[in-house]
Design a protein around this motif. Structure first.
Motif, PDB file in Angstrom:
ATOM      1  N   LYS A   2       0.832  -1.202   0.000  1.00 14.64           N
ATOM      2  CA  LYS A   2       0.000   0.000   0.000  1.00 14.64           C
ATOM      3  C   LYS A   2       0.864   1.249   0.000  1.00 14.64           C
ATOM      4  O   LYS A   2       0.550   2.227  -0.669  1.00 14.64           O
ATOM      5  CB  LYS A   2      -0.944   0.002   1.205  1.00 14.64           C
ATOM      6  CG  LYS A   2      -2.046  -1.005   1.100  1.00 14.64           C
ATOM      7  CD  LYS A   2      -2.972  -0.939   2.282  1.00 14.64           C
ATOM      8  CE  LYS A   2      -4.054  -1.990   2.183  1.00 14.64           C
ATOM      9  NZ  LYS A   2      -4.989  -1.925   3.294  1.00 14.64           N
ATOM     10  N   HIS A   3       1.983   1.192   0.730  1.00 13.24           N
ATOM     11  CA  HIS A   3       2.890   2.341   0.763  1.00 13.24           C
ATOM     12  C   HIS A   3       3.515   2.568  -0.614  1.00 13.24           C
ATOM     13  O   HIS A   3       3.636   3.712  -1.062  1.00 13.24           O
ATOM     14  CB  HIS A   3       3.965   2.115   1.821  1.00 13.24           C
ATOM     15  CG  HIS A   3       4.876   3.274   1.994  1.00 13.24           C
ATOM     16  ND1 HIS A   3       4.457   4.485   2.505  1.00 13.24           N
ATOM     17  CD2 HIS A   3       6.180   3.429   1.704  1.00 13.24           C
ATOM     18  CE1 HIS A   3       5.469   5.332   2.527  1.00 13.24           C
ATOM     19  NE2 HIS A   3       6.529   4.704   2.035  1.00 13.24           N
ATOM     20  N   LYS A   6       1.028   4.274  -2.818  1.00  6.37           N
ATOM     21  CA  LYS A   6       0.908   5.693  -2.459  1.00  6.37           C
ATOM     22  C   LYS A   6       2.070   6.497  -3.029  1.00  6.37           C
ATOM     23  O   LYS A   6       1.884   7.598  -3.535  1.00  6.37           O
ATOM     24  CB  LYS A   6       0.842   5.867  -0.943  1.00  6.37           C
ATOM     25  CG  LYS A   6      -0.472   5.468  -0.345  1.00  6.37           C
ATOM     26  CD  LYS A   6      -0.468   5.688   1.154  1.00  6.37           C
ATOM     27  CE  LYS A   6      -1.739   5.167   1.781  1.00  6.37           C
ATOM     28  NZ  LYS A   6      -1.738   5.342   3.246  1.00  6.37           N
ATOM     29  N   GLU A   9       1.690   6.927  -6.824  1.00  6.88           N
ATOM     30  CA  GLU A   9       0.675   7.943  -7.116  1.00  6.88           C
ATOM     31  C   GLU A   9       1.172   9.338  -6.764  1.00  6.88           C
ATOM     32  O   GLU A   9       0.966  10.285  -7.521  1.00  6.88           O
ATOM     33  CB  GLU A   9      -0.615   7.623  -6.360  1.00  6.88           C
ATOM     34  CG  GLU A   9      -1.327   6.415  -6.926  1.00  6.88           C
ATOM     35  CD  GLU A   9      -2.553   6.028  -6.125  1.00  6.88           C
ATOM     36  OE1 GLU A   9      -3.049   6.860  -5.324  1.00  6.88           O
ATOM     37  OE2 GLU A   9      -3.023   4.900  -6.296  1.00  6.88           O
ATOM     38  N   ARG A  10       1.851   9.467  -5.630  1.00  3.30           N
ATOM     39  CA  ARG A  10       2.357  10.774  -5.211  1.00  3.30           C
ATOM     40  C   ARG A  10       3.340  11.347  -6.227  1.00  3.30           C
ATOM     41  O   ARG A  10       3.296  12.531  -6.569  1.00  3.30           O
ATOM     42  CB  ARG A  10       3.036  10.656  -3.841  1.00  3.30           C
ATOM     43  CG  ARG A  10       3.533  12.007  -3.299  1.00  3.30           C
ATOM     44  CD  ARG A  10       4.501  11.834  -2.184  1.00  3.30           C
ATOM     45  NE  ARG A  10       5.759  11.335  -2.733  1.00  3.30           N
ATOM     46  CZ  ARG A  10       6.789  10.944  -2.004  1.00  3.30           C
ATOM     47  NH1 ARG A  10       6.710  10.945  -0.696  1.00  3.30           N
ATOM     48  NH2 ARG A  10       7.899  10.520  -2.570  1.00  3.30           N
TER      49      ARG A  10
END
Length: 96
Positions: A2-3, A6, A9-10
Motif C-alpha cells: 500500500k505504501h 501511495k 501515485e504521489r
C-alpha cells in the motif's frame, strides 16, 4: 505494498497491477512519465531483461531498456511478476 502504491501515485508514476486475491498483488508494472516521453522520442530499439527471483519476495523483475540513436540506454519501465509464465510476461509487455 500500500505504501508503494501511495508513493507511485504521489510521484505521478504510471503504474498497473493485477491482484491474485483481494489483498495480494500478483504483478505490478511501473514507469516514470519522463521515461514515456523518451520512449516516444526514441522508439527504435527496446531490450527486455529479467532477473530470476533474486529479491526478498522471490519475484521476477522484468526491466525494459531503451536504446537512443546515440547508443545511450535508459530504463523505460519495470515489472515485478509472480512467475515467468507467458501470460505474466505478455501482461507486462502490453502495459509497456
Amino acid at each position: 505494498m500500500k505504501h508503494l502504491m501511495k508513493l507511485l501515485e504521489r510521484d505521478q508514476y504510471i503504474h498497473w497491477h493485477r491482484l491474485k486475491d483481494e489483498d495480494v498483488v500478483r504483478d505490478i508494472f511501473w514507469c516514470h512519465p519522463d521515461a514515456v516521453k523518451l520512449c516516444n522520442a526514441c522508439n527504435l530499439v527496446f531490450l527486455i531483461d529479467s532477473t530470476y527471483k533474486t529479491n526478498r519476495y522471490r519475484l521476477s523483475l522484468l526491466d525494459f531498456v531503451c536504446v537512443t540513436p546515440t547508443r545511450m540506454t535508459f530504463s523505460a519501465g519495470f515489472a515485478y511478476l509472480e512467475g515467468e509464465h507467458v501470460n505474466n510476461v505478455v501482461w507486462a509487455i502490453k502495459r509497456f
